[in-house]
Design an enzyme around this catalytic site. Structure first.
Site, PDB file in Angstrom:
ATOM      1  N   GLU A 159       0.825  -1.154  -0.050  1.00 53.36           N
ATOM      2  CA  GLU A 159       0.087  -0.189   0.754  1.00 53.36           C
ATOM      3  C   GLU A 159       1.025   1.156  -0.281  1.00 53.36           C
ATOM      4  O   GLU A 159       0.484   2.474   0.869  1.00 53.36           O
ATOM      5  CB  GLU A 159      -1.253  -0.244   1.347  1.00 53.36           C
ATOM      6  CG  GLU A 159      -1.622  -1.572   0.870  1.00 53.36           C
ATOM      7  CD  GLU A 159      -2.596  -0.889   2.765  1.00 53.36           C
ATOM      8  OE1 GLU A 159      -2.804  -0.865   3.538  1.00 53.36           O
ATOM      9  OE2 GLU A 159      -4.208  -1.905   2.315  1.00 53.36           O
ATOM     10  N   GLU A 276      -6.323 -10.088  -2.131  1.00 53.24           N
ATOM     11  CA  GLU A 276      -7.332  -9.968  -0.432  1.00 53.24           C
ATOM     12  C   GLU A 276      -8.507  -9.598  -0.549  1.00 53.24           C
ATOM     13  O   GLU A 276      -9.075  -8.741  -0.357  1.00 53.24           O
ATOM     14  CB  GLU A 276      -6.800  -8.440   0.152  1.00 53.24           C
ATOM     15  CG  GLU A 276      -5.227  -9.011   0.433  1.00 53.24           C
ATOM     16  CD  GLU A 276      -4.743  -7.962   1.915  1.00 53.24           C
ATOM     17  OE1 GLU A 276      -5.275  -6.764   1.588  1.00 53.24           O
ATOM     18  OE2 GLU A 276      -3.252  -7.570   1.288  1.00 53.24           O
TER      19      GLU A 276
HETATM   20  C1  XIL Z   1      -6.369  -7.188   8.161  1.00 58.01           C
HETATM   21  C2  XIL Z   1      -6.483  -8.512   8.938  1.00 58.01           C
HETATM   22  O1  XIL Z   1      -7.046  -9.095   8.179  1.00 58.01           O
HETATM   23  C3  XIL Z   1      -7.007  -7.653  10.235  1.00 58.01           C
HETATM   24  O2  XIL Z   1      -7.435  -8.897  10.722  1.00 58.01           O
HETATM   25  C4  XIL Z   1      -6.527  -6.690  11.215  1.00 58.01           C
HETATM   26  O3  XIL Z   1      -6.699  -6.257  12.214  1.00 58.01           O
HETATM   27  C5  XIL Z   1      -5.848  -5.392  10.217  1.00 58.01           C
HETATM   28  O4  XIL Z   1      -5.712  -5.867   8.722  1.00 58.01           O
HETATM   29  N1  XIL Z   1      -4.308  -4.561   3.501  1.00 58.01           N
HETATM   30  C6  XIL Z   1      -3.786  -5.107   4.387  1.00 58.01           C
HETATM   31  C7  XIL Z   1      -4.196  -6.579   4.697  1.00 58.01           C
HETATM   32  O5  XIL Z   1      -2.629  -5.841   3.418  1.00 58.01           O
HETATM   33  O6  XIL Z   1      -3.292  -7.103   6.126  1.00 58.01           O
HETATM   34  C8  XIL Z   1      -5.447  -6.607   5.808  1.00 58.01           C
HETATM   35  O7  XIL Z   1      -5.963  -7.069   7.235  1.00 58.01           O
HETATM   36  C9  XIL Z   1      -6.401  -5.411   5.067  1.00 58.01           C
HETATM   37  C10 XIL Z   1      -6.284  -4.553   5.131  1.00 58.01           C
END
Ligand code: XIL
Length: 368
Positions: A159, A276
């Protein structure tokens, strides 16, 4: 405004979105494994995972192992999970995750080395322009070195773009950029390559998949930065598209400009992964079947377009069943109803989204 289910479904069709399982349909065919369907096309399918879910719900573990060929640790490899004191690392939980995956024939996506989020409290106060590069490279060398040879890929940076950035290169203003310099991405990738030459090195990013002004800015920025770094021989091998989608974005997902962008990444030699994937249902009507239809339609439209690109190597969802989803906390519904963003429901049964994903895998051209 109250939207009736029939009107809602008619609206979906008018957007060119197919219906997935007629509302009220009961008999469901046996659930085939998404990993098997993906594997038939030379693709990977998987999800993020936290081992605590398997402890809480053995049925979830069963479902996960049946459906997935690759897993991303949802939290356990982030910096704040590994190190609560400066320079001191505890790999016990992350090691258990890797061991669980190896024993169950799951590949692992390492996630994530350099991110502005999920940092231990001690990092920001310690970091400055003198020690920034060393702190960053020490962390990468330590963590990537620890797992060297065991991971399918690493999300080396996470990100790092900001479409609202005042900078011409579009980089997000973070503590890493501030303290390590404009070339910190290059430094991160080179350090990761030295520490784990086997893992595929990935730049994981948000919003590139969305064909609106925001997404277009990000696409321009990543292509510019990639060109500059690839010219300098920086070892970037893959791009991760997070794809935390929203049901109301159907019109700006999976269109021709998105496919053209994937082609531009492929021409630069990038492997592409959906890393994701989930579909938020927070603005949809309450009726669960109507919601499931809309969510499924977005999965299918987005994945069908994505999988037409041969450089796409796999799909990872951010959770498999609605019982365990970060969307429950991140984008809860205002009416308080449980969210339904994933392919299986809270009782581990396949939803319309599962059939929509399966169909997109079955219609995908095989990889070479
Ligand atoms: C999220 C997890 O799913 C949660 O459990 C945690 O509290 C916060 O992070 N982008 C990403 C992930 O790259 O690592 C994030 O995961 C969601 C957004």
């Amino acid at each position: 405004m109250l939207i009736h289910r029939r009107d809602f479904i008619a609206a979906l069709s008018s957007l060119g979105l197919a219906q997935w399982l007629q509302p009220g349909a009961k008999a469901q065919p046996a659930t085939r494994s998404l990993q098997q369907l993906a594997g038939q096309k030379g693709l990977l399918f998987g999800s993020c995972l936290a081992l605590k879910y398997c402890v809480q719900a053995p049925e979830y573990q069963q479902l996960f192992l049946a459906q997935c060929g690759i897993a991303t640790p949802e939290v356990n490899m982030k910096w704040n999970s590994l190190s609560s004191q400066p320079g001191i690392y505890d790999f016990a939980t992350a090691d258990r995750f890797v061991y669980f995956c190896a024993r169950n024939h799951l590949q692992v996506r390492g996630h994530t080395l350099i991110w502005h989020d999920a940092l231990p409290a001690w990092v920001a106060p310690q970091l400055n322009a003198e020690n920034g590069r060393k702190m960053m490279t020490d962390h990468i060398a330590k963590v990537a070195g620890h797992f060297a040879g065991k991971l399918y890929s690493w999300d080396v940076v996470n990100e790092v773009l900001d479409p609202a950035s005042p900078r011409p290169d579009g980089l997000r203003e973070t503590l890493w950029l501030r303290n390590c310099g404009d070339d910190y991405l290059e430094l991160a990738f080179r350090t990761a390559a030295a520490a784990d030459p086997k893992a595929l090195l990935v730049w994981n990013e948000t919003y590139l998949e969305v064909s609106n002004g925001f997404g277009q800015n990000k696409r321009t920025a990543i292509l510019g930065l990639l060109d500059r770094m690839l010219q300098r021989g920086v070892p970037i091998q893959g791009i991760g598209l997070e794809a935390h989608l929203r049901a109301e974005q159907a019109a700006v997902l999976g269109d021709a400009s998105y496919e053209a962008f994937l082609g531009q990444l492929a021409r630069r030699g990038m492997k592409i992964f959906i890393t994701e994937l989930d579909v938020q249902d927070v603005t949809l009507p309450a009726d669960p079947q109507a919601r499931d239809q809309a969510v499924a339609a977005v999965y299918n439209k987005f994945l069908t377009a994505t999988l037409r690109q041969p450089a796409v190597g796999g799909i990872v969802t951010w959770g498999l069943a609605d019982r365990f989803t970060w969307i429950a906390g991140y984008r809860p519904r205002p009416d308080g109803l449980p969210v339904r963003p994933l392919p299986f429901d809270a009782n581990y049964q396949p939803k319309a989204a599962y059939y929509a994903i399966a169909e997109s895998l079955q219609s995908a051209p095989p990889r070479g």
